[in-house]
Design a protein around this motif. Structure first.
Motif, PDB file in Angstrom:
ATOM      1  N   ASP A   1      26.370   4.142  17.867  1.00 26.83           N
ATOM      2  CA  ASP A   1      26.336   4.293  16.424  1.00 26.83           C
ATOM      3  C   ASP A   1      25.101   3.608  15.856  1.00 26.83           C
ATOM      4  OD1 ASP A   1      28.836   5.615  16.341  1.00 26.83           O
ATOM      5  OD2 ASP A   1      29.882   3.705  16.329  1.00 26.83           O
ATOM      6  N   ASP A   2      24.658   4.120  14.733  1.00 23.87           N
ATOM      7  CA  ASP A   2      23.537   3.517  14.021  1.00 23.87           C
ATOM      8  C   ASP A   2      24.092   2.470  13.051  1.00 23.87           C
ATOM      9  OD1 ASP A   2      21.073   3.007  12.797  1.00 23.87           O
ATOM     10  OD2 ASP A   2      21.417   4.596  11.317  1.00 23.87           O
ATOM     11  N   PRO A   3      23.761   1.184  13.228  1.00 20.55           N
ATOM     12  CA  PRO A   3      24.310   0.134  12.363  1.00 20.55           C
ATOM     13  C   PRO A   3      24.059   0.372  10.873  1.00 20.55           C
ATOM     14  CG  PRO A   3      23.246  -0.856  14.258  1.00 20.55           C
ATOM     15  CD  PRO A   3      22.933   0.617  14.300  1.00 20.55           C
ATOM     16  N   VAL A   4      22.893   0.884  10.535  1.00 20.34           N
ATOM     17  CA  VAL A   4      22.583   1.138   9.123  1.00 20.34           C
ATOM     18  C   VAL A   4      23.486   2.233   8.574  1.00 20.34           C
ATOM     19  CG1 VAL A   4      20.798   1.873   7.497  1.00 20.34           C
ATOM     20  CG2 VAL A   4      20.217   0.313   9.365  1.00 20.34           C
ATOM     21  N   ALA A   5      23.695   3.284   9.349  1.00 18.44           N
ATOM     22  CA  ALA A   5      24.565   4.376   8.908  1.00 18.44           C
ATOM     23  C   ALA A   5      26.009   3.898   8.761  1.00 18.44           C
ATOM     24  CB  ALA A   5      24.489   5.543   9.892  1.00 18.44           C
ATOM     25  N   VAL A   6      26.482   3.098   9.700  1.00 12.24           N
ATOM     26  CA  VAL A   6      27.846   2.574   9.617  1.00 12.24           C
ATOM     27  C   VAL A   6      27.992   1.681   8.390  1.00 12.24           C
ATOM     28  CG1 VAL A   6      29.544   1.076  10.745  1.00 12.24           C
ATOM     29  CG2 VAL A   6      28.274   2.758  12.088  1.00 12.24           C
ATOM     30  N   SER A   8      26.213   1.718   5.658  1.00 11.22           N
ATOM     31  CA  SER A   8      26.129   2.561   4.462  1.00 11.22           C
ATOM     32  C   SER A   8      27.451   3.260   4.184  1.00 11.22           C
ATOM     33  CB  SER A   8      25.018   3.598   4.613  1.00 11.22           C
ATOM     34  OG  SER A   8      23.775   2.972   4.743  1.00 11.22           O
ATOM     35  N   THR A   9      28.082   3.746   5.230  1.00 11.45           N
ATOM     36  CA  THR A   9      29.363   4.443   5.070  1.00 11.45           C
ATOM     37  C   THR A   9      30.434   3.524   4.485  1.00 11.45           C
ATOM     38  OG1 THR A   9      28.867   5.918   6.914  1.00 11.45           O
ATOM     39  CG2 THR A   9      31.185   5.681   6.299  1.00 11.45           C
ATOM     40  N   MET A  31      28.169  -1.371  18.667  1.00 11.08           N
ATOM     41  CA  MET A  31      27.438  -0.215  18.121  1.00 11.08           C
ATOM     42  C   MET A  31      26.173   0.080  18.908  1.00 11.08           C
ATOM     43  SD  MET A  31      27.721  -0.349  14.013  1.00 11.08           S
ATOM     44  CE  MET A  31      27.972  -2.081  13.680  1.00 11.08           C
ATOM     45  N   GLN A  32      25.532  -0.946  19.418  1.00 10.39           N
ATOM     46  CA  GLN A  32      24.284  -0.776  20.160  1.00 10.39           C
ATOM     47  C   GLN A  32      24.515  -0.523  21.643  1.00 10.39           C
ATOM     48  OE1 GLN A  32      22.333  -4.467  19.119  1.00 10.39           O
ATOM     49  NE2 GLN A  32      21.294  -3.525  17.390  1.00 10.39           N
TER      50      GLN A  32
END
Length: 97
Positions: A1-6, A8-9, A31-32
């Motif tokens: 998962d992309d930490p920034v996208a998570v 933001s969600t 996530m990484q």
């Protein structure tokens, strides 16, 4: 998962301009793709001994945490850092690890 996208969600609708968003090291590691369950690790003698030098709240204060670090960056690098940390303590300085 992309930490920034998570982030933001989950912060959508709550976050305001100027807010600071923080995330713990365990969810970020997951996530990484860097998280390893303790059952996947076999702590070495070095890891079991070196972890005792750290505050109990440190991520390397357990044999599994220390072994994960050794596996990630290598025994020589961690051993040198441990020696530097011990030498620093002997002269009254912290943070040399």
């Amino acid at each position: 998962d992309d930490p920034v996208a998570v982030a933001s969600t989950y912060a959508k609708g709550f976050a305001q301009p100027g807010d600071v968003f923080t995330i713990g090291e365990t969810p970020l590691g997951i996530m990484q793709g860097r998280y390893r369950h303790p059952s996947q690790l076999r702590p070495s003698l070095f890891a079991r001994l070196a972890c005792r030098l750290f505050a109990p709240t440190s991520s390397v204060a357990t044999a599994c945490g220390m072994q994960a670090l050794v596996d990630a960056v290598g025994l020589l690098r961690v051993a040198c850092a441990v020696v530097a940390g011990v030498l620093g303590r002997l002269v009254g300085r912290q943070g040399w690890f």
